[in-house]
Design an enzyme around this catalytic site. Structure first.
Site, short mmCIF file in Angstrom:
data_model
loop_
_atom_site.label_atom_id
_atom_site.label_comp_id
_atom_site.label_asym_id
_atom_site.label_seq_id
_atom_site.Cartn_x
_atom_site.Cartn_y
_atom_site.Cartn_z
N HIS A 1 -14.01 -3.67 9.77
CA HIS A 1 -13.92 -3.09 11.23
C HIS A 1 -15.63 -3.21 11.53
O HIS A 1 -16.44 -2.97 10.40
CB HIS A 1 -13.42 -1.99 11.50
CG HIS A 1 -12.13 -1.87 11.37
ND1 HIS A 1 -11.20 -2.59 12.26
CD2 HIS A 1 -11.05 -1.22 10.55
CE1 HIS A 1 -10.02 -2.50 11.94
NE2 HIS A 1 -10.10 -1.46 10.98
N HIS B 1 0.88 -1.14 0.23
CA HIS B 1 -0.20 0.02 0.12
C HIS B 1 0.83 1.25 0.04
O HIS B 1 0.76 2.02 0.95
CB HIS B 1 -1.07 0.10 1.33
CG HIS B 1 -0.43 -0.48 2.49
ND1 HIS B 1 0.91 0.03 3.19
CD2 HIS B 1 -1.25 -1.05 3.46
CE1 HIS B 1 1.01 -0.46 4.29
NE2 HIS B 1 -0.04 -1.54 4.67
N ASP C 1 -6.13 -4.15 0.41
CA ASP C 1 -5.86 -3.90 1.62
C ASP C 1 -7.06 -3.90 2.62
O ASP C 1 -7.67 -3.03 3.05
CB ASP C 1 -5.28 -2.68 2.09
CG ASP C 1 -4.91 -2.63 3.57
OD1 ASP C 1 -4.87 -3.46 4.26
OD2 ASP C 1 -4.22 -1.50 3.94
#
Length: 426
Positions: free
Chosen positions: A308, A231, A304
Site C-alpha cells: 500500500h 493465510h 500474502d
C-alpha cells in the site's frame, strides 16, 4: 552464455544437505559433485546455503489499476531479491482478472516487466462480487492462469461456492480460498482479544475464518476437488485442515511469515503496519500454526505480499487498509525468528517454500542434474537490518522495519541466469 560453477555450496535437496560444487552449462545443472574442474567463471560460495528458489502462491502485484501501490516490475523485483523464482498473483486488480481479455493483457505486462516466473489466479466470481461464476473453462485455457481465487473477499454464498467447487472438480484445477464470513466482521481491524479491548478497537473473531473453512471442507467431501486455504490464522482452522488431510481429502493450506512470527501481543502503539487480514491472533493460535507447520498439516508458506502507499497505510489503525509486504524478507525473517530459536527446522521452512507449494500447484521444484537451474543462495551467518531504503517494492508497509535478520541473500538463479545481489559486492 549461462555457464559457471558454484564452488563449495551447502546444497539442500531431497531432504538432505550436500557440500558440493554445481556446474551450470547453458543454464542447465550439468553436474553436482566435489572438486569440479572447469574454465567457466567460478563463484566460491564458502558454504552458503543453496536450494531451489522459492515459490510464493500468494502475492498482490496491484497491476493493473493500482500501480501507485506496486507494479509487476517492482513487485517481482522484490520477489527476486527474496529468493523467489515463481510467484502467483491474486485477481483483485482493476479490472479484475475475471475474463480472458484482462488475463491476456496481464500476461503481456508480465512478459515485458516480470523479473521472476509469474502466474495469476482467475477470479472465482465476476469482479469478486460473489454473484456470478466466471467462465472457468475459458480462463483456465490461458497458460498464465494457475487456479481460481477471490482473495480479498470470501465467497459468501454457500450455493455460489458449491457451484465453483463442482466446476473446479471437473477441470481438476484448484480453488485458493480467502475464508471470511462477513457477517462476523462488524468493522473490526485486529483480533478480537486482549489488545483490542485494552485499546477500545473493534475486533475480528476467529469464527469469521473457521466457519467458512468448515463449510468449504464439507463441499470438498462432496466433490473431491483441489482446495487450498489462504493465510490461516486460527487454531480451529488448523484442526479442521488436519482432519481433512487425515481423511485423504485434496485439501492444503498456507501460513504467512507474519502469522508464524507475530501474535496480538506484538502489536505496538496501535501501529497500522500491524493491521493485516486475517489479523495476528493469540499465543494459542500461533502455537497451533507452528505445530501445524511442523507436523505437515500446513505444507506451504506464502507471503500474502500486500503493498500500500504510505498515504493509505499511515492512517489510524481502524481506518488503514489491511495488509503488509513480505516478498523480499520472508526467508530471513523465518530463519531468524523460527529456525534460530529452534521452533522450526530449516528443512521444514525450505520445504514449505519450495516442495510444498510446488506440489499444491502441480509444478516442479526439484534440484537435479539435467534440469534448468532455479536456485537461490543465502548466507545464513550474515546479518542485516531491514531498512526502507533497501526495499525493492514500491511500498514499505511492514512491522519488521528496523529488525536485524540473519540469512542475507547472495544470489538468485532464475531459469539458468545468475543474479548476484549488488549489495553483497561492495
Amino acid at each position: 552464455m549461462n555457464n559457471y560453477v558454484l564452488k563449495n555450496a551447502h546444497l539442500y535437496r531431497n531432504n538432505t544437505y550436500e557440500d558440493v560444487d554445481i556446474l551450470i552449462e547453458d543454464g542447465m545443472i550439468k553436474n553436482i559433485d566435489t572438486n569440479i574442474k572447469s574454465d567457466y567463471p567460478t563463484y566460491d560460495l564458502k558454504g552458503k546455503l543453496v536450494c531451489h528458489n522459492f515459490i510464493d502462491m500468494h502475492v498482490h502485484l496491484r497491476e493493473p489499476g493500482y500501480e501507485y501501490k506496486e507494479t509487476i516490475d517492482t513487485g517481482s523485483l522484490s520477489a527476486l531479491y527474496g529468493g523467489y523464482g515463481t510467484i502467483c498473483a491474486m485477481a483483485n486488480t482493476n479490472p479484475c482478472m475475471d475474463d480472458v481479455e484482462t488475463i491476456q493483457d496481464f500476461s503481456k505486462r508480465v512478459k515485458k516487466d516480470g523479473h521472476v516466473n509469474i502466474y495469476t489466479y482467475s477470479a472465482i466470481t465476476k469482479d469478486l462480487k460473489g454473484q456470478q461464476i466466471v467462465d472457468m473453462d475459458k480462463n483456465l485455457k490461458e497458460d498464465i492462469v494457475i487456479g481460481f481465487s477471490d482473495d480479498g473477499k470470501g465467497v459468501q454464498s454457500d450455493s455460489m461456492m458449491e457451484s465453483a467447487m463442482k466446476k473446479v472438480a471437473e477441470l481438476d484445477s484448484i480453488i485458493c480460498a480467502h475464508c471470511e464470513d462477513e457477517s462476523e466482521l462488524h468493522g473490526g481491524c485486529i483480533h478480537e482479544g486482549r489488545y483490542a479491548k485494552e485499546h477500545n478497537l473493534i475486533g475480528i473473531n476467529s469464527e469469521s475464518e473457521f466457519k467458512q473453512v468448515d463449510r468449504d471442507i464439507q463441499l470438498v467431501r462432496r466433490y473431491h476437488n483441489r482446495y487450498h486455504v489462504c493465510h490461516i490464522s486460527t487454531k480451529e482452522t488448523v484442526d479442521l485442515i488436519r482432519q481433512a488431510r487425515k481423511e485423504g481429502l485434496r485439501v492444503s493450506d498456507e501460513a504467512t511469515p507474519h502469522h508464524l512470527i507475530l501474535t496480538e501481543d506484538n502489536i505496538k502503539n496501535c501501529h497500522p503496519n500491524y493491521k493485516m487480514n486475517p489479523p495476528v491472533r493469540t499465543k494459542e493460535d500461533h502455537q497451533a500454526i507452528i505445530k501445524g507447520l511442523n507436523d505437515g498439516t500446513i505444507p506451504v508458506i506464502s507471503t500474502d505480499h500486500a503493498p500500500h502507499s504510505k498515504e493509505e497505510k499511515m492512517q489510524p489503525i481502524s481506518q488503514a487498509p489491511f495488509g503488509i509486504i513480505g516478498s523480499q524478507h520472508a526467508f530471513p525473517l523465518l530463519y531468524t525468528y523460527l529456525v534460530k530459536k529452534n521452533l522450526v527446522s530449516l528443512e521444514t521452512i525450505i520445504n514449505a517454500m519450495t516442495i510444498g507449494p510446488a506440489k499444491v500447484l502441480g509444478i516442479d521444484a526439484h534440484v537435479e542434474i539435467n534440469k534448468v537451474a532455479n536456485l537461490c543462495i543465502f548466507d545464513l551467518n550474515q546479518s542485516f537490518i531491514i531498512k526502507e531504503e533497501d526495499m525493492k517494492s514500491k511500498a514499505c508497509n511492514t512491522p519488521f522495519l528496523g529488525v536485524t535478520c540473519y540469512g542475507k541473500i547472495y544470489g538468485n538463479i532464475l531459469n539458468g541466469q545468475l543474479h548476484l545481489m549488488e549489495d553483497n559486492h561492495e
